[in-house]
Scaffold this active site. Structure first.
Site, PDB file in Angstrom:
ATOM      1  CD  GLU B  73     -17.947  51.867  18.755  1.00 48.30           C
ATOM      2  OE1 GLU B  73     -17.824  52.168  19.965  1.00 48.30           O
ATOM      3  OE2 GLU B  73     -17.343  52.462  17.845  1.00 48.30           O
ATOM      4  N   PRO B 102     -17.188  47.168  22.625  1.00 49.99           N
ATOM      5  CG  PRO B 102     -16.570  49.417  22.640  1.00 49.99           C
ATOM      6  CD  PRO B 102     -16.378  48.136  21.880  1.00 49.99           C
ATOM      7  CG  HIS B 142      -8.064  50.994  12.144  1.00 47.21           C
ATOM      8  ND1 HIS B 142      -7.139  51.483  13.015  1.00 47.21           N
ATOM      9  CD2 HIS B 142      -9.075  51.895  12.107  1.00 47.21           C
ATOM     10  CE1 HIS B 142      -7.555  52.655  13.483  1.00 47.21           C
ATOM     11  NE2 HIS B 142      -8.728  52.925  12.958  1.00 47.21           N
TER      12      HIS B 142
END
Lengths: 455, 340
Positions: B73, B102, B142
C-alpha cells in the site's frame, strides 16, 4: 428446562438484504431437527429451503407466507431443551433483547413502567432548565414555574416553552398576576395540546395513509371497486427489467410467416416413438430453437449486447427460454444451445420448464442468456410484439400453427402456417440483417423433412 | 427498494442503481472525460476489484490506466502521489481501508503537506479510495473505520458518501479537486443502498453537508452506513410522534460548520452517530463545534452513539452483532433523546 429460541432469517448471500417466505413446511407443534427444512424462501431470483439451526418443537410462526422481511428478522420460535440450546449459542445468545424474554418479559414491562413514571410521577428534572429553555423564556418573559414539562423527569423542554409561548398563555399569565390560580389552571389543559394531534374525522393530514402490506385474496375496501395485490419479488424484478428494456432499448419489430407443413408431418411421425424412447415430449419449440441457433451461427451479431461505445458479440449461444407460470414469466437458459441436437434441446426444454413450474430453478439456471425465444403459440397467440430481454439484442417469438389457404404456383393449397416475430435493438441491428436472419430461420424450418435427424 | 432517494429534477433522466454501481460509473466517466485519470491498486485491473468496483475499466481503458499493483500500500500511495505531482489524476484504491496503514506515512507526511511545504509550487490531485466499515463477517482486518486516523490532518480532504447520488458526485468532485482527497466508501452500503442517479455530468461539492430529513424534535448528525439505520428509525419514530431532523455530513474534512450549527439549532437536541469508535472520533469534533458556538441554544446534552472502544471487530457473529450499530440501537438512542 425448556427454552424458546428465535430462528432468524439468515444472510444467504453477501449481497442479499431481504427475502420472502414462500411457504412454511413445518407448522406450530411439529418437531424439528437440526438441518431439517423449516420453510421455503424466495429471493430475487432463487428459491431455497431454510434449514433449522436447532432441534426442538416449532412453537410459533412470526412471519407469514408471502411476507418479505430484512435479513436478521426473527421468523419463528422453536422450543428446545435447555442443554441443546446451550450447545448452539449463536442463536440463543446473539440477541440481547431475547435474554429478557426468557425471564417472562420482565425487562419489557419494567421499561414500559419507566416511561410512564417519567410522564407523571417523577419530577426530579422539573427545575433543571437547559440553556435553550432559559434563553427562550427570557426572550418572551415566560415564568417557567407555570410551564408544564413533558420531558424526562418532568423537565421543561425547548418545545414546551415554545408551545407555551405560542398558546398565548404568557400574556394571560402576566396580566392577572393577582389570581395565579387561574393562570395555573390554564397550563394544566395546555399540557395535552402539543402532543395530541387534532383529529376531526378519518385520517389526519399529518398521517401517512397506510397501505396494507399483505394481500388477502379478494380483499377490498368497502365502497370502492379495487382490490390490492401485493407485489412479489419476482413481479418486481419483471417490472424493473421490462421498464429498463423499454426505456433504454429502441425497439424495432418485424414478422415473417413460415410454412411448417413438413415440420408438422415430421413431428407427428416421430413424436410417439420419441416419447417412448426419451420420456419427454418432442415439441415444435425444439425444432424452432434449432432453427434459431443455426441462424445465429450465420449472423452472430444477433447474439450481442450494446455497450455504449462498442457492441459486444457473444461467442456462446445461450438461449433464454420464456417459461410462463400462472403469475409470472421466467427465462431459464439453455447453455451452449449450438452444441446440442434437437433431442438434447427437447430434453433441456422439458427439464427447465418443469423446474420453473416447481420453483426449483437455481441461480445458475437463469444466468448467462444471450438471446431469447418465446413460444407464444403455446397460449394461442398469432402475433406478438415482444419486449427484449435486457440487455440482449433481440427476441424472437414462435406463434400458433394454423391451417390457412395459401397460394403456391398459382394454385390454392391448405398449409400449416406459423408467424415468427422479432423485436430488435435498433442501436445494434437494422432491417436488412434481421430480414436475412429471419429468412434463415424460415428456410431451416421449411427445410425440415422426413430425412431430418433428431440426434 | 424503500431506500431514501434523491428525487428527480424536472427533465433530468434518472437511473436507479446500487451504491457500488455509482462509484464504478463515476470512475468510468472521469476516465472517459480526462485521459490523465487512471486507477491503481491491488486486483483493480484484470479482476476488476475484489468487490467488482473497477470491473470493466481495464477492458475499456487498457492495462496502463487500470493498473494492478503489488501488495504494498505504501507503494500504491507513493506511486500515485508521484504521478499526481507530475500532473496525472490517479485514483489509488486501498482494497480495504484496514490495509491503508502502511500508506499512512505517504498520505499524511507527503500528500497532505506538499502544497504547504513547496509554498504552492507543487500540488497533489490524488484520490485514495478505501472501503470502510463492518457487518460483512470480515473480522479484524476487513471491518475497520480509519476516519479518525486521518481526520486531524490539515491538508487532507475526507469524504464519506451515503447515497448512490453522492457516491458518484463526490467521487467526481474528488477526482477534479486539485488536492488529495480520501474517499471512504462503505462496503456494506455497496448493495444495500439503492437510489436514483442522474445521467448528467454532475458533482457534489466537497465540504457541504446535506439534510436528508426535516424534523423538529431531535437532530441526528451522521455519515455513511448509520444514516441508513437513522432514516429507518426516524420513519418508525414518526409513528410515535417523534420527528427527527437528519443531517448527512458527507464531507468529514473540512466539516460543514454552518450546516451542523443550523441543524443543531433546529431542535436544540443533538445525537451524533458513527460506526468508528466513540473516543477520538468525528463525533467529538462535531460536538465541540456545537458546544463552542451555540451552548445557549442547547436543550439537552449532546449525545453520541458510536462503535464501542474495543480494539477490533469480532469475527464471531454474536460479537459482530454486538459491535455493529443497527436500527434498534439507533432508534433507542433517538427515542431517549426525544424524551429527554
Amino acid at each position: 428446562m425448556k427454552t424458546v429460541v428465535e430462528v432468524i432469517m439468515p444472510q444467504l448471500a453477501e449481497s442479499l438484504v431481504s427475502a420472502t417466505i414462500e411457504k412454511w413446511l413445518k407448522q406450530p407443534g411439529d418437531p424439528v431437527d437440526v438441518y431439517e427444512p423449516l420453510a421455503e424462501i424466495i429471493t430475487d431470483k432463487v428459491n431455497a429451503e431454510l434449514p433449522s439451526t436447532l432441534k426442538g418443537t416449532l412453537v410459533k410462526i412470526l412471519v407469514g407466507a408471502g411476507e418479505t422481511i430484512p435479513v436478521g428478522t426473527p421468523i419463528c420460535l422453536v422450543e428446545t431443551e435447555d442443554d441443546i440450546a446451550e450447545g448452539i449459542p449463536s442463536s440463543s445468545g446473539s440477541n440481547p433483547q431475547e435474554a429478557g424474554k426468557g425471564s417472562g418479559n420482565a425487562a419489557l414491562s419494567a421499561e414500559a413502567a419507566g416511561f410512564t413514571a417519567s410522564g407523571d410521577g417523577d419530577t426530579s428534572m422539573r427545575h433543571r432548565y437547559s440553556p435553550a429553555v432559559q434563553q427562550i423564556a427570557a426572550e418572551h418573559g415566560v415564568n417557567l414555574t407555570l410551564v408544564p414539562g413533558t420531558g424526562l423527569g418532568g423537565r421543561i423542554t425547548r418545545k414546551d416553552v415554545l408551545a407555551y409561548v405560542a398558546s398565548g398563555a404568557v400574556k394571560q399569565a402576566a396580566a392577572p398576576k393577582a389570581e395565579p390560580s387561574v393562570a395555573a389552571a390554564k397550563p394544566e389543559q395546555l399540557n395535552m395540546d402539543p402532543r395530541v394531534p387534532v383529529r376531526s374525522s378519518g385520517i389526519h393530514f399529518s398521517e401517512t395513509p397506510r397501505i396494507p402490506h399483505i394481500e388477502v385474496e379478494g380483499q377490498s375496501i368497502p365502497g370502492s371497486g379495487e382490490t390490492f395485490v401485493d407485489i412479489t419479488p419476482i413481479r418486481n424484478t419483471i417490472a424493473q427489467k421490462m421498464r429498463q428494456s423499454v426505456t433504454e432499448i429502441p425497439h424495432g419489430w418485424m414478422m415473417i410467416e413460415v410454412d411448417v407443413t413438413n415440420l408438422v408431418v415430421l413431428r407427428n411421425k416421430l413424436k410417439d416413438e420419441f416419447r417412448a424412447r426419451e420420456g419427454v415430449n418432442l415439441t415444435y419449440l425444439a425444432f424452432f430453437i434449432k432453427a434459431v441457433v443455426n441462424a445465429i451461427k450465420d449472423y452472430p451479431i444477433i447474439n450481442s449486447v450494446w455497450a455504449v461505445d462498442k457492441i459486444i458479440v457473444k461467442r456462446d449461444i445461450n438461449i433464454s427460454l420464456s417459461v410462463g407460470t400462472e403469475d409470472s414469466v421466467i427465462t431459464p437458459v439453455i447453455k451452449n444451445a449450438d452444441q446440442k441436437n434437437i433431442a438434447g434441446i427437447a430434453r433441456e426444454i422439458d427439464v427447465l420448464a418443469r423446474k420453473t413450474r416447481d420453483g426449483k430453478l437455481k441461480l445458475d439456471d437463469v444466468q448467462g442468456g444471450t438471446f431469447t425465444v418465446n413460444n407464444t403459440g403455446s397460449f394461442g397467440s398469432i402475433l406478438t410484439q415482444p419486449i427484449i430481454n435486457y440487455p440482449q439484442a433481440a427476441i424472437v417469438t414462435f406463434e400458433s400453427i394454423v391451417k390457412r389457404p395459401v397460394v403456391i404456383n398459382d394454385m390454392l393449397a391448405v398449409r400449416s402456417m406459423a408467424n415468427v416475430c422479432l423485436s430488435l435493438d435498433h442501436r445494434i441491428l437494422d432491417g436488412v440483417i434481421c430480414g436475412r436472419f429471419l429468412q434463415r430461420v424460415k428456410d431451416t424450418l421449411e427445410g425440415f423433412d422426413q430425412e431430418m435427424k433428431l440426434y | 427498494m424503500s431506500m431514501q432517494t434523491i428525487r428527480a429534477k424536472e427533465g433530468v433522466k434518472m437511473a436507479v442503481m446500487e451504491y457500488i454501481d455509482a462509484i464504478r460509473l463515476a470512475m468510468k466517466e472521469e476516465m472517459e472525460r480526462d485521459e490523465d485519470v487512471f486507477v491503481l491498486g491491488e486486483d483493480v485491473g484484470l479482476k476488476g476489484g475484489v468487490f467488482t468496483t473497477t470491473k470493466g475499466l481495464q477492458e475499456q481503458f487498457g492495462e496502463l490506466r487500470a493498473l494492478d499493483a503489488p501488495l504494498a500500500e505504501s507503494a500504491i500511495a507513493g506511486v500515485a502521489i508521484g504521478a499526481a505531482m507530475y500532473g496525472m489524476k490517479p485514483i489509488a484504491e486501498m482494497q480495504y481501508s484496514d490495509f491503508m496503514f502502511p500508506a499512512t506515512n505517504q498520505i499524511i507526511s507527503e500528500a497532505a503537506k506538499i502544497r504547504y511545504r513547496s509554498n504552492n509550487d507543487w500540488n497533489c490531485p490524488l484520490v485514495v479510495r478505501a472501503p470502510i466499515g463492518g457487518g460483512v463477517f470480515g473480522g479484524l482486518y476487513h471491518s475497520q473505520c480509519p476516519e479518525s486516523v486521518f481526520f486531524g490532518t490539515p491538508g487532507l480532504k475526507i469524504v464519506a458518501p451515503y447515497t448512490p447520488y453522492d457516491a458518484k458526485g463526490l467521487l467526481k468532485a474528488a477526482v477534479r479537486d486539485p488536492d488529495p482527497v480520501l474517499y471512504f466508501e462503505n462496503k456494506k452500503c455497496y448493495k444495500l443502498v439503492v437510489g436514483e442517479v442522474p445521467d448528467t455530468d454532475y458533482t457534489v461539492p466537497i465540504g457541504k453537508a446535506n439534510v436528508l430529513r426535516e424534523g423538529d424534535d431531535i437532530t441526528v448528525i451522521s455519515y455513511s452506513l448509520p444514516l441508513h439505520y437513522a432514516m429507518e428509525a426516524a420513519e418508525e419514530l414518526a409513528q410515535e410522534g417523534i420527528s427527527a431532523h437528519i443531517l448527512d455530513l458527507r464531507t468529514l474534512q473540512p466539516l460543514d460548520k454552518e450546516a451542523i450549527l443550523e441543524a443543531a439549532r433546529r431542535t436544540g437536541k443533538v445525537l451524533i452517530i458513527h460506526e468508528d469508535n466513540k473516543f477520538g472520533g468525528i463525533g467529538g469534533e462535531v460536538s465541540a463545534i456545537i458546544a463552542e458556538e451555540m451552548l445557549y441554544e442547547l436543550d439537552a446534552p449532546i449525545m453520541r452513539l458510536c462503535g464501542p472502544d474495543v480494539p477490533a471487530m469480532p469475527i464471531n457473529p454474536p460479537g459482530e452483532k454486538f459491535f455493529m450499530l443497527n436500527k434498534e440501537k439507533v432508534k433507542e438512542s433517538m427515542r431517549h433523546l426525544a424524551l429527554y
